[in-house]
Write a protein that holds these residues in place. Structure first.
Motif: not given
Lengths: 453, 293
Positions: B91-97, B159-161, B215-224
């Motif tokens: 979450a930290v990495c992808s939300c920064t990017l 997540y960031a791409g 963008s920080f929240l996205a990785p916490w919710a995705d399971f797909i």
């Protein structure tokens, strides 16, 4: 599209006519004009681009492009020579050939663009030299990218990311819709081929099991989207009216409680709901304890009940959304409208149907269409609650509550029927695109974007 | 208005308000039922599988929470703290990017005028209309080509791409920042980059916070996508969402349901707190420009 293409081609020809030797040479040796006239860095850049591209084409690019035509001819097989251990002879891999082919196409497009920039840059420096003006130095050029061309700097990374993680995969999947990459054509074991509209024909056919799944699933998807959108919207608006009623206290508290259902991650809240509605879950437990039913109610296991359940649970998730959105609008309804109606002795009901509803409908029409599209793609509610079930023997890999998108997911993950999954994806895209087109064309913010700035 | 009519109207208002309070309270109760249930179960003793009751029957305990962090999880692979750290890292990495990408795109499309602007916006619109996970399998093979599958780096990239496409809210915000300031700065000789860093960014704190949080929240919710990228047995690279999702698989649910409830509560608390605190931006975000017009 074709107009700009033709304009570019005429530009190429006319530049060649006007160009001097150095410019003409940069048609073959990219960046030569820049190099020869002293723009070393830029010249080298174009030259390196050309070198890299040619090297890529020679080593693998050409083969990748050629592979697109057939998608492989050699199936892997086991060669058994008497007296030796049988050997696996690797064959072509259609999937990789298609993927590399699409990547090659993107690279070719990029190279063509670079080629045009090269020519126009070559002409530009020639012109500058003819007029006796100094060439823009490398430093100035770089500075440009922080100023007038800052958008190029800003967009470079994001566009690269989108190209790699959205456009390339999407092109790949769109192409797969026109092949027979399904459960019985899995590389490397076997090859798949171009089959034109075969997958679409399968889906749209009336007789087969695929068509027998597609049409009912599409029907349920549309029914679901209409009912879910309408109920969420109307009830959400009612809730907003209630909360925003004059004289109601603790507005913030009420709102926060409802917003909780948006805040909690859906995989948590919906999985809880699934377990609560289970045949042997707490809701059935309570119903039986209170003697309301003698056996369990098949909330998620009977087709009709399951369809109702997902619609009702979706209210839990969706009403707060529309509540939030309509709240803002309700506050902005001109007060005079209410007062005029009050004086005329309008009842609260007719105020709702004659004033509030039309006003809010008018303002939120685009949002309504976005919601509708969102519901067509509402993967989470269906997948987490019922998983598309209860399954039907008449359907191919789908259940009675499956939407097109959840069916697509199942076809991808469970049976690897990629070609059908992609074809379904394209259908969903077409539905969304047509609806969005209607929605966006009619919003003011799209029509006169500039007036807002 | 005569006195009697006034009292009558006042009576109607009071009756209406009472009715409104009753309806609102009942609705609130309904909305809270699932939440209360999972919190109650997460603290209750002796839960095996899905309980068929609402209120803890056999007393209260912290054991479910303790189990989440106990070392026995390491051997079975279901080790919540590890999943939590994984998710935090991603979450930290992808939300920064992602934030950098989103804000760049939004600023370029809002403030700069270049001939590819409208086409780019239309392309973004069209790309957004394809079902998100239609291209999932292709993304998987691309990551595999770089031999990144089963890694957290792959998740960050996924997540960031494509994050650049989610520029609408930020663009709307930049559109509303007065242009005159830019122009004044430009007359003083500032470059576009300087304007961006020294004028627009400090003025856009709310939308920057919004972008970072979303963008920080996205990785916490995705399971797909995690499910796709992590093989079925790469438990140690799971994120919280996928881990919890697997805890109540058909084969695991009888053993892990109580742990699932505890984990779900633990994950939800920070997310809900973050969300409630930025509610205002969120409303602006979902309504976007559509309601303004």
């Amino acid at each position: 599209m074709f107009v700009t293409l033709r304009a570019q081609l005429t530009f190429l020809v006319s530049s060649f006519r006007k160009g001097d030797g150095k410019t003409r040479l940069s048609y073959v040796l990219m960046g030569f004009s820049n190099l020869a006239r002293g723009q070393v860095a830029k010249g080298i850049y174009y030259l390196v681009c050309e070198f890299l591209f040619v090297a890529y084409m020679v080593t693998s690019g050409a083969r990748s492009l050629a592979g697109l035509r057939t998608l492989g001819t050699q199936t892997q097989h086991i060669e058994a020579i008497p007296g030796q251990v049988p050997k696996l002879i690797p064959g072509d891999n259609s999937m990789l050939m298609l993927l590399y082919g699409v990547a090659a196409i993107l690279l070719v497009v990029w190279f063509i663009a670079t080629y045009f920039w090269n020519v126009s840059s070559a002409v530009q420096v020639q012109e500058l030299q003819r007029q006796g003006k100094p060439l823009t130095s490398f430093r100035v050029e770089v500075r440009e990218y922080l100023d007038a061309k800052f958008h190029v700097t800003l967009l470079f990374l994001p566009v690269t990311g989108v190209l790699l993680f959205t456009v390339l995969p999407l092109l790949f999947m769109i192409m797969i819709a026109f092949t027979n990459y399904d459960s019985s054509h899995q590389p490397p074991g076997s090859l798949f081929h171009w089959t034109g509209l075969y997958s679409f024909k399968g889906l749209f056919s009336n007789g087969g099991v695929l068509g027998g799944t597609f049409w009912p699933v599409l029907g349920w998807t549309l029914t679901w989207a209409v009912v879910a959108t309408a109920t969420n919207y109307l009830l959400g608006m009612l809730l907003a009216i209630l909360i925003n009623r004059k004289g109601i206290k603790f507005k913030g508290l009420f709102r926060t409680i409802f917003v909780l259902s948006i805040a909690i991650p859906q995989f948590v809240s919906l999985l809880i709901m699934r377990n609560m509605l289970d045949d042997f879950g707490p809701i059935n437990g309570i119903l039986q304890q209170w003697g309301l039913t003698s056996t369990f109610v098949p909330f998620l296991t009977n087709a009709t009940f399951a369809r109702l359940s997902v619609l009702v649970v979706n209210l839990w998730v969706g009403i707060p959304y529309s509540m939030l959105i309509t709240s803002g609008i309700l506050i902005s309804i001109p007060k005079e409208l209410y007062e005029a109606a009050m004086i005329d002795g309008a009842s609260p009901f007719s105020m709702y149907t004659k004033i509030i509803l039309p006003y809010v409908l008018f303002v939120t029409a685009p949002y309504l269409i976005t919601q509708f599209i969102g519901n067509i793609n509402n993967f989470n509610v269906i997948y987490l609650l019922t998983g598309g079930g209860p399954n039907s023997l008449n359907y191919y890999q789908a259940g009675k509550t499956d939407l097109l998108v959840t069916w697509l997911y199942k076809l991808t993950v469970n049976t690897r029927d990629y070609s059908y999954a992609s074809a379904i994806g394209i259908c969903v895209f077409i539905i969304s695109a047509v609806l969005s087109l209607i929605a966006y064309r009619n919003t003011k913010s799209y029509k006169n974007e500039e007036t807002f700035q | 208005m005569s006195g009697r009519a006034y009292t009558h109207a006042k009576g109607r208002v009071i009756a209406g308000n009472t009715l409104a309070y009753v309806v609102l309270s009942v609705l609130c109760l309904i909305w809270l039922v699932p939440i209360v249930w999972i919190v109650a179960i997460s603290f209750s003793k002796g839960v095996a599988g899905v309980p068929n009751y609402f209120w803890p029957k056999y007393g209260l305990t912290f054991q479910n929470y303790i189990n989440l962090f106990s070392s026995s999880g390491i051997s079975s692979g279901f080790y919540f703290p590890r999943w939590f750290l994984n998710t935090l890292f991603v979450a930290v990495c992808s939300c920064t990017l992602a934030s950098v990408l989103v804000l760049s795109v939004a600023y370029a499309l809002s403030r700069m005028r270049f001939h590819m602007r409208k086409p780019l916006m239309n392309i973004a619109l069209v790309l957004g209309m394809f079902p998100g996970f239609m291209s999932m399998i292709a993304v998987y093979y691309i990551l595999k080509a770089f031999s990144l599958t089963n890694t957290l780096v792959a998740l960050i990239l996924v997540y960031a791409g494509g994050a650049g496409l989610g520029f609408y809210v930020a663009k709307g915000f930049f559109d509303a920042v007065p242009k005159e300031m830019d122009e004044a700065a430009m007359i003083d000789g500032a470059t576009r980059a300087q304007i961006f860093w020294q004028i627009t960014v400090p003025l856009s704190k709310p939308v920057i916070v919004y972008t970072i949080l979303i963008s920080f929240l996205a990785p916490w919710a995705d399971f797909i996508f995690v499910n796709m990228i992590m093989g079925p047995t790469a438990y140690k690279n799971y994120t919280v969402a996928l881990g919890l999702f697997h805890m109540i698989d058909r084969e695991h649910i009888t053993t892990y349901f109580s742990m699932f409830t505890a984990g779900a509560v633990l994950v939800s608390i920070p997310i809900v707190a973050l969300f409630i605190s930025m509610q205002r931006f969120y409303v602006e975000g979902i309504t976007g420009g559509s309601v303004k017009g």
